[in-house]
Design an enzyme around this catalytic site. Structure first.
Site, mmCIF file in Angstrom:
data_model
loop_
_atom_site.group_PDB
_atom_site.id
_atom_site.type_symbol
_atom_site.label_atom_id
_atom_site.label_comp_id
_atom_site.label_asym_id
_atom_site.label_seq_id
_atom_site.Cartn_x
_atom_site.Cartn_y
_atom_site.Cartn_z
ATOM 1 N N LYS A 189 -8.627 6.624 8.735
ATOM 2 C CA LYS A 189 -8.880 5.174 8.847
ATOM 3 C C LYS A 189 -9.382 4.773 10.235
ATOM 4 C CE LYS A 189 -7.176 4.663 4.703
ATOM 5 N NZ LYS A 189 -5.857 4.072 4.492
ATOM 6 N N GLU B 73 -0.497 -10.840 3.702
ATOM 7 C CA GLU B 73 -0.271 -9.873 4.780
ATOM 8 C C GLU B 73 -0.567 -10.495 6.144
ATOM 9 O OE1 GLU B 73 -1.317 -5.796 2.254
ATOM 10 O OE2 GLU B 73 -2.865 -6.776 3.427
ATOM 11 N N GLY C 128 0.802 -1.211 0.000
ATOM 12 C CA GLY C 128 0.000 0.000 0.000
ATOM 13 C C GLY C 128 0.836 1.262 0.000
ATOM 14 N N GLY D 285 -7.576 -3.896 0.789
ATOM 15 C CA GLY D 285 -7.871 -3.014 -0.334
ATOM 16 C C GLY D 285 -6.959 -3.260 -1.517
ATOM 17 N N ASP E 63 2.482 -2.646 8.139
ATOM 18 C CA ASP E 63 1.488 -2.690 7.068
ATOM 19 C C ASP E 63 0.458 -1.586 7.273
ATOM 20 O OD1 ASP E 63 0.198 -3.601 4.795
ATOM 21 O OD2 ASP E 63 0.076 -5.679 5.481
ATOM 22 N N GLY E 64 -0.328 -1.333 6.243
ATOM 23 C CA GLY E 64 -1.400 -0.359 6.330
ATOM 24 C C GLY E 64 -2.709 -1.031 6.700
ATOM 25 N N ALA E 65 -3.801 -0.267 6.641
ATOM 26 C CA ALA E 65 -5.127 -0.814 6.937
ATOM 27 C C ALA E 65 -6.172 0.017 6.211
ATOM 28 C CB ALA E 65 -5.404 -0.813 8.431
ATOM 29 N N ASP E 66 -7.302 -0.622 5.915
ATOM 30 C CA ASP E 66 -8.427 0.107 5.327
ATOM 31 C C ASP E 66 -9.211 0.835 6.408
ATOM 32 O OD1 ASP E 66 -7.658 -1.093 2.928
ATOM 33 O OD2 ASP E 66 -9.013 -2.789 3.224
#
Length: 232
Positions: free
Chosen positions: A130, A112, A35, A105, A90-93
């Site tokens: 978010k 992940e 992401g 996403g 990591d990212g997140a929605d």
């Protein structure tokens, strides 16, 4: 020449991504998510490798992250070679007040989740938008093509509204790095993520869902370049 991974710069995402990179220590094995926010982390880690002689190895979760890491000069390994990771970023929605998160996403949530569960510490990087008291966004679900119809029916039986994710620049559905479909399923307010996660996991044909219950901390970047850290 334009960098193929270049995106419009976001001060919030950059602040979170750079701070997360500072958490990585010499000798660490690092899980690298997918992401736009994590891209800042990967590029910063590459700078530290070049300029600070940082000695690390990374495990990527997607072809996108792999390309960014190679360009940045981050040495890569695999879970087969390095099954235990020190930290995953990591990212997140979306994430809620209990640090339950929805991811996927980028259609990489299966890898992940495997990577994040292989790490001693799982850090999510995010912008302020978010954060939510209750999870409400659609849950991405990776599905074997053979099981699509059964999974769709079963998700409807759970009260969900499943939609097969369509590819943006090709006819047909999105195909994951694992060769599967992604169904995005809306459930409204998800007040008990653990219960919903368990029910989705029991559906034959589901490879993995995007509800994450193993987040240790969230780093939120602000427009002024500062960050907020949330831990339970």
């Amino acid at each position: 020449m334009t960098d193929r991974n270049q995106t419009k710069e976001s001060p919030e995402k950059k602040a979170a991504g750079l701070y997360a990179a500072s958490l990585v220590k010499d000798g660490d094995a690092v899980g690298l998510g997918t992401g736009s926010t994590v891209a800042y982390t990967i590029k910063e880690l590459g700078r530290r490798v070049r300029e600070e002689n940082l000695n690390i190895v990374g495990v990527v979760t997607s072809y996108q992250s792999e390309m960014i890491a190679i360009e940045a000069g981050v040495p890569l390994t695999s879970l087969a070679e390095t099954p235990k990771l020190d930290i995953a970023i990591d990212g997140a929605d979306q994430f809620d007040s209990n640090l339950f998160a929805i991811k996927g996403g980028g259609a990489a949530h299966t890898r992940e989740k495997i990577v994040s569960m292989s790490a001693d510490r799982f850090v999510v990087v995010s912008d302020p938008g978010k954060k939510s008291e209750i999870l409400t966004v659609a849950v991405p679900i990776e599905v074997m093509p053979f099981g699509r119809e059964l999974v769709t029916k079963s998700l409807k039986d759970l009260g969900g509204e499943p939609v097969l994710r369509a590819a943006a620049k090709k006819d047909g559905p999105v195909i994951t790095d694992n060769g599967n479909f992604v169904i995005d399923c809306t459930f409204g307010e998800i007040k008990t993520p653990q219960e919903l996660a368990a029910k989705i996991s029991q559906i034959p044909g589901v490879v993995e869902h995007g509800i994450f219950m193993n987040v240790d901390e969230v780093v939120i970047g602000k427009t002024d370049g500062t960050i907020e850290i949330i831990k339970l």
